[in-house]
Design a protein around this motif. Structure first.
Motif, PDB file in Angstrom:
ATOM      1  N   TYR A 213       6.267   4.152   7.427  1.00 23.27           N
ATOM      2  CA  TYR A 213       6.894   4.826   6.287  1.00 23.27           C
ATOM      3  C   TYR A 213       7.845   5.900   6.789  1.00 23.27           C
ATOM      4  O   TYR A 213       7.637   6.482   7.858  1.00 23.27           O
ATOM      5  CB  TYR A 213       5.831   5.451   5.374  1.00 23.27           C
ATOM      6  CG  TYR A 213       5.140   4.432   4.499  1.00 23.27           C
ATOM      7  CD1 TYR A 213       5.515   4.243   3.181  1.00 23.27           C
ATOM      8  CD2 TYR A 213       4.138   3.618   5.027  1.00 23.27           C
ATOM      9  CE1 TYR A 213       4.897   3.275   2.399  1.00 23.27           C
ATOM     10  CE2 TYR A 213       3.520   2.649   4.247  1.00 23.27           C
ATOM     11  CZ  TYR A 213       3.906   2.488   2.933  1.00 23.27           C
ATOM     12  OH  TYR A 213       3.308   1.523   2.160  1.00 23.27           O
ATOM     13  N   PHE A 214       8.882   6.155   6.005  1.00 26.14           N
ATOM     14  CA  PHE A 214       9.772   7.263   6.326  1.00 26.14           C
ATOM     15  C   PHE A 214       8.985   8.577   6.313  1.00 26.14           C
ATOM     16  O   PHE A 214       7.996   8.722   5.601  1.00 26.14           O
ATOM     17  CB  PHE A 214      10.910   7.342   5.309  1.00 26.14           C
ATOM     18  CG  PHE A 214      11.922   6.235   5.432  1.00 26.14           C
ATOM     19  CD1 PHE A 214      12.701   6.100   6.572  1.00 26.14           C
ATOM     20  CD2 PHE A 214      12.111   5.337   4.395  1.00 26.14           C
ATOM     21  CE1 PHE A 214      13.637   5.087   6.684  1.00 26.14           C
ATOM     22  CE2 PHE A 214      13.050   4.319   4.495  1.00 26.14           C
ATOM     23  CZ  PHE A 214      13.818   4.194   5.646  1.00 26.14           C
ATOM     24  N   TYR A 215       9.468   9.541   7.065  1.00 25.32           N
ATOM     25  CA  TYR A 215       8.826  10.858   7.070  1.00 25.32           C
ATOM     26  C   TYR A 215       9.040  11.598   5.747  1.00 25.32           C
ATOM     27  O   TYR A 215       8.193  12.369   5.323  1.00 25.32           O
ATOM     28  CB  TYR A 215       9.403  11.731   8.193  1.00 25.32           C
ATOM     29  CG  TYR A 215       9.147  11.214   9.581  1.00 25.32           C
ATOM     30  CD1 TYR A 215       7.861  10.898  10.007  1.00 25.32           C
ATOM     31  CD2 TYR A 215      10.200  11.059  10.485  1.00 25.32           C
ATOM     32  CE1 TYR A 215       7.628  10.432  11.297  1.00 25.32           C
ATOM     33  CE2 TYR A 215       9.976  10.595  11.772  1.00 25.32           C
ATOM     34  CZ  TYR A 215       8.698  10.280  12.175  1.00 25.32           C
ATOM     35  OH  TYR A 215       8.475   9.817  13.443  1.00 25.32           O
ATOM     36  N   THR A 216      10.188  11.362   5.094  1.00 19.50           N
ATOM     37  CA  THR A 216      10.562  12.182   3.944  1.00 19.50           C
ATOM     38  C   THR A 216      10.802  11.372   2.672  1.00 19.50           C
ATOM     39  O   THR A 216      11.308  11.906   1.695  1.00 19.50           O
ATOM     40  CB  THR A 216      11.855  12.977   4.257  1.00 19.50           C
ATOM     41  OG1 THR A 216      12.948  12.058   4.450  1.00 19.50           O
ATOM     42  CG2 THR A 216      11.693  13.836   5.494  1.00 19.50           C
ATOM     43  N   ASP A 217      10.419  10.112   2.688  1.00 24.19           N
ATOM     44  CA  ASP A 217      10.640   9.256   1.529  1.00 24.19           C
ATOM     45  C   ASP A 217       9.378   8.433   1.281  1.00 24.19           C
ATOM     46  O   ASP A 217       8.620   8.154   2.211  1.00 24.19           O
ATOM     47  CB  ASP A 217      11.837   8.316   1.762  1.00 24.19           C
ATOM     48  CG  ASP A 217      12.340   7.697   0.470  1.00 24.19           C
ATOM     49  OD1 ASP A 217      13.194   8.310  -0.189  1.00 24.19           O
ATOM     50  OD2 ASP A 217      11.857   6.605   0.109  1.00 24.19           O
ATOM     51  N   HIS A 218       9.156   8.033   0.016  1.00 21.88           N
ATOM     52  CA  HIS A 218       7.933   7.293  -0.312  1.00 21.88           C
ATOM     53  C   HIS A 218       8.015   5.823   0.055  1.00 21.88           C
ATOM     54  O   HIS A 218       7.006   5.124   0.022  1.00 21.88           O
ATOM     55  CB  HIS A 218       7.613   7.429  -1.807  1.00 21.88           C
ATOM     56  CG  HIS A 218       8.600   6.767  -2.716  1.00 21.88           C
ATOM     57  ND1 HIS A 218       9.863   7.277  -2.940  1.00 21.88           N
ATOM     58  CD2 HIS A 218       8.516   5.632  -3.464  1.00 21.88           C
ATOM     59  CE1 HIS A 218      10.507   6.484  -3.782  1.00 21.88           C
ATOM     60  NE2 HIS A 218       9.716   5.475  -4.112  1.00 21.88           N
TER      61      HIS A 218
ATOM     62  N   LEU B  88      -1.299  -3.347   7.440  1.00 24.07           N
ATOM     63  CA  LEU B  88      -2.194  -2.198   7.510  1.00 24.07           C
ATOM     64  C   LEU B  88      -2.689  -1.923   8.922  1.00 24.07           C
ATOM     65  O   LEU B  88      -2.896  -0.769   9.305  1.00 24.07           O
ATOM     66  CB  LEU B  88      -3.382  -2.417   6.566  1.00 24.07           C
ATOM     67  CG  LEU B  88      -3.062  -2.314   5.080  1.00 24.07           C
ATOM     68  CD1 LEU B  88      -4.235  -2.805   4.246  1.00 24.07           C
ATOM     69  CD2 LEU B  88      -2.694  -0.889   4.693  1.00 24.07           C
ATOM     70  N   ASN B  89      -2.885  -2.976   9.701  1.00 28.66           N
ATOM     71  CA  ASN B  89      -3.471  -2.802  11.030  1.00 28.66           C
ATOM     72  C   ASN B  89      -2.449  -2.458  12.108  1.00 28.66           C
ATOM     73  O   ASN B  89      -2.833  -2.137  13.234  1.00 28.66           O
ATOM     74  CB  ASN B  89      -4.229  -4.070  11.436  1.00 28.66           C
ATOM     75  CG  ASN B  89      -5.481  -4.265  10.604  1.00 28.66           C
ATOM     76  OD1 ASN B  89      -6.003  -3.320  10.026  1.00 28.66           O
ATOM     77  ND2 ASN B  89      -5.959  -5.500  10.527  1.00 28.66           N
ATOM     78  N   ASP B  90      -1.175  -2.534  11.785  1.00 32.86           N
ATOM     79  CA  ASP B  90      -0.168  -2.178  12.775  1.00 32.86           C
ATOM     80  C   ASP B  90      -0.206  -0.666  12.999  1.00 32.86           C
ATOM     81  O   ASP B  90      -0.139   0.121  12.063  1.00 32.86           O
ATOM     82  CB  ASP B  90       1.222  -2.602  12.299  1.00 32.86           C
ATOM     83  CG  ASP B  90       2.277  -2.410  13.374  1.00 32.86           C
ATOM     84  OD1 ASP B  90       2.778  -1.280  13.495  1.00 32.86           O
ATOM     85  OD2 ASP B  90       2.592  -3.367  14.086  1.00 32.86           O
ATOM     86  N   GLY B  91      -0.294  -0.265  14.261  1.00 32.16           N
ATOM     87  CA  GLY B  91      -0.452   1.157  14.569  1.00 32.16           C
ATOM     88  C   GLY B  91       0.817   1.980  14.520  1.00 32.16           C
ATOM     89  O   GLY B  91       0.765   3.208  14.627  1.00 32.16           O
TER      90      GLY B  91
ATOM     91  N   PRO C 271       0.832  -1.210   0.000  1.00 27.85           N
ATOM     92  CA  PRO C 271       0.000   0.000   0.000  1.00 27.85           C
ATOM     93  C   PRO C 271       0.864   1.256   0.000  1.00 27.85           C
ATOM     94  O   PRO C 271       1.908   1.303   0.662  1.00 27.85           O
ATOM     95  CB  PRO C 271      -0.785  -0.107   1.315  1.00 27.85           C
ATOM     96  CG  PRO C 271      -0.709  -1.554   1.694  1.00 27.85           C
ATOM     97  CD  PRO C 271       0.598  -2.039   1.183  1.00 27.85           C
ATOM     98  N   PRO C 272       0.474   2.303  -0.736  1.00 29.31           N
ATOM     99  CA  PRO C 272       1.221   3.565  -0.689  1.00 29.31           C
ATOM    100  C   PRO C 272       1.090   4.221   0.676  1.00 29.31           C
ATOM    101  O   PRO C 272       0.167   3.908   1.450  1.00 29.31           O
ATOM    102  CB  PRO C 272       0.565   4.408  -1.784  1.00 29.31           C
ATOM    103  CG  PRO C 272      -0.793   3.828  -1.955  1.00 29.31           C
ATOM    104  CD  PRO C 272      -0.672   2.360  -1.640  1.00 29.31           C
ATOM    105  N   GLY C 273       2.018   5.115   0.980  1.00 30.47           N
ATOM    106  CA  GLY C 273       2.071   5.709   2.310  1.00 30.47           C
ATOM    107  C   GLY C 273       0.783   6.368   2.745  1.00 30.47           C
ATOM    108  O   GLY C 273       0.370   6.270   3.907  1.00 30.47           O
ATOM    109  N   GLY C 274       0.105   7.074   1.841  1.00 32.23           N
ATOM    110  CA  GLY C 274      -1.128   7.760   2.204  1.00 32.23           C
ATOM    111  C   GLY C 274      -2.273   6.834   2.518  1.00 32.23           C
ATOM    112  O   GLY C 274      -3.198   7.198   3.254  1.00 32.23           O
ATOM    113  N   ALA C 275      -2.238   5.616   1.957  1.00 35.96           N
ATOM    114  CA  ALA C 275      -3.276   4.626   2.252  1.00 35.96           C
ATOM    115  C   ALA C 275      -2.991   3.922   3.573  1.00 35.96           C
ATOM    116  O   ALA C 275      -3.913   3.631   4.340  1.00 35.96           O
ATOM    117  CB  ALA C 275      -3.362   3.602   1.119  1.00 35.96           C
ATOM    118  N   ALA C 276      -1.717   3.649   3.850  1.00 37.50           N
ATOM    119  CA  ALA C 276      -1.357   2.953   5.083  1.00 37.50           C
ATOM    120  C   ALA C 276      -1.394   3.880   6.289  1.00 37.50           C
ATOM    121  O   ALA C 276      -1.689   3.447   7.406  1.00 37.50           O
ATOM    122  CB  ALA C 276       0.045   2.347   4.943  1.00 37.50           C
ATOM    123  N   GLU C 277      -1.109   5.177   6.073  1.00 35.06           N
ATOM    124  CA  GLU C 277      -1.082   6.151   7.165  1.00 35.06           C
ATOM    125  C   GLU C 277      -1.829   7.407   6.739  1.00 35.06           C
ATOM    126  O   GLU C 277      -1.238   8.472   6.511  1.00 35.06           O
ATOM    127  CB  GLU C 277       0.370   6.461   7.547  1.00 35.06           C
ATOM    128  CG  GLU C 277       1.119   5.225   8.031  1.00 35.06           C
ATOM    129  CD  GLU C 277       2.591   5.490   8.328  1.00 35.06           C
ATOM    130  OE1 GLU C 277       3.104   6.543   7.921  1.00 35.06           O
ATOM    131  OE2 GLU C 277       3.214   4.640   8.977  1.00 35.06           O
TER     132      GLU C 277
END
Length: 384
Positions: free
Chosen positions: A191-196, A184-187, A139-145
């Motif tokens: 993802y890195f703060y500054t990388d995809h 996905l369910n891990d809280g 999943p892309p970062g925006g979908a996972a977080e």
């Protein structure tokens, strides 16, 4: 008096421009931009031949822009002004005032026909090779977080892509879409703060979910004795929108791993025929470059053969992959004698079906970030 003031400001402006220009010429040439991640144009050496064909003037103009000492701060100031006035997207990245980023992936990137075509190609590849094929879509970062997305920011519903893939492989016993429910369910932040890319925890969780889909498992992450190799990592999304307040990422990696030997071929640096040998899944020297994610596997290669030296025998896994696989493979190698990694962007060898006869894998996994899978145009190489 008014004219005197105008003249004064004009003189000050010309002095600033002149001093900046002189400094741009006088300082040692800057070869690579760590923000833009590209080679910069150097100031040209003078020759009448270059002047007459206008190449001198063109390179001088580009060189003055690239070598300017105010270029990097001016880019950062422009992005910071955007953030102050509420704009939170630039060059394909969303950014927030807390210094974090998310790759921009929207409904405009969705292409149902390409997704269907890619999945049908993989089905045929499975039929012709006779091997089971697992599809592991990260999943892309925006979908996972999603909490990292700006409010009301448009974003791609990646579950649509997974549903489209499922429709194409449903009922095929040799094709499997890997569930990443645990990922996905891990809280925790994955993802890195500054990388995809996902961080070390994200890579572990994805690898664990894949193993569980096979009826296997991984030890708890603490088992791997994580070590920090750098805490000044700023990735590709930061370079797209370099905020002054951008956070620094911490890069960790497992130290408790089997002994391996690696042969890499067809490098991403253009050395298509070069063969490199390595005895490590990590290349820490990349922490001193702008391409820090290449710490994993030394970057992408057309073909990488990883051998687990701690076991006498075991299965061979073939990974058709993008760069997300590079940080996950250390967690997978313990379960295999060999992992063959093929990156279609750089592979320059014999046909893939012929390569498979040489490598003789037992199973195939397609390991891609979801949108990379949905937009990949090279899967047809698998059938040549």
């Amino acid at each position: 008096m008014k004219n005197s003031n105008n003249i004064f400001y004009i003189v000050i402006f010309l002095v600033i421009v002149g001093v900046t220009g002189l400094l741009s010429v006088a300082h040692a040439p800057i070869r690579v931009s760590d923000i833009e991640n590209r080679r910069l144009t150097a100031l040209p050496s003078f020759s009448w031949e270059k002047v007459l064909d206008a190449s001198y003037q063109k390179q001088m103009e580009e060189g003055m822009k690239d070598q300017s000492l105010i270029k990097k701060p001016s880019i950062r100031i422009a992005v910071t002004i955007d953030a102050v006035f509420g704009r939170q997207d630039r060059n394909g990245a969303y950014f927030d005032n807390d210094g974090t980023y998310v790759k921009m992936e929207t409904e405009n990137d969705y292409n149902a026909s390409r997704i269907a075509l890619n999945t049908r190609i993989l089905r045929r590849f499975s039929e012709e090779s006779g091997l089971p094929v697992d599809i592991c879509m990260i999943p892309p970062g925006g979908a996972a977080e999603p909490q990292k997305l700006p409010m009301f920011a448009p974003y791609l519903d990646d579950s649509r892509i997974r549903k489209d893939v499922w429709k194409e492989i449903r009922g095929d016993e040799k094709m499997k879409l890997v569930s990443l429910e645990g990922f996905l369910n891990d809280g925790e932040e994955k993802y890195f703060y500054t990388d995809h890319h996902y961080n070390n925890l994200g890579a572990y969780l994805a690898a664990r979910d894949y193993q569980r889909s096979r009826g296997l498992d991984l030890p708890d992450i603490d088992y791997y004795s994580l070590v920090t190799v750098g805490d000044n990592f700023r990735g590709t999304l930061y370079r797209s929108a370099p905020l002054y307040i951008a956070r620094y990422d911490r890069m960790t990696m497992p130290s408790r791993l089997p002994s391996v030997s690696i042969v890499n071929k067809y490098g991403y640096d253009g050395r298509l025929g070069a063969i490199d040998a390595s005895w490590s899944l990590y290349e820490p020297e990349y922490m001193f470059t702008s391409d820090k994610y290449s710490v994993y596997m030394g970057g992408n290669h057309g073909l990488s053969v990883i051998t687990n030296n701690d076991v006498q025998s075991g299965p061979t896994l073939l990974m058709i992959k993008d760069s997300f696989a590079n940080s996950a493979v250390p967690y997978l190698i313990s379960s295999y004698k060999r992992i063959i990694m093929i990156d279609l962007r750089y592979y320059g060898g014999k046909s893939l079906l012929t390569e498979m006869k040489v490598q003789n894998p037992d199973r195939v996994v397609v390991w891609y970030e979801t949108l990379d899978y949905a937009t990949e145009t090279r899967f047809a190489q698998l059938l040549r």
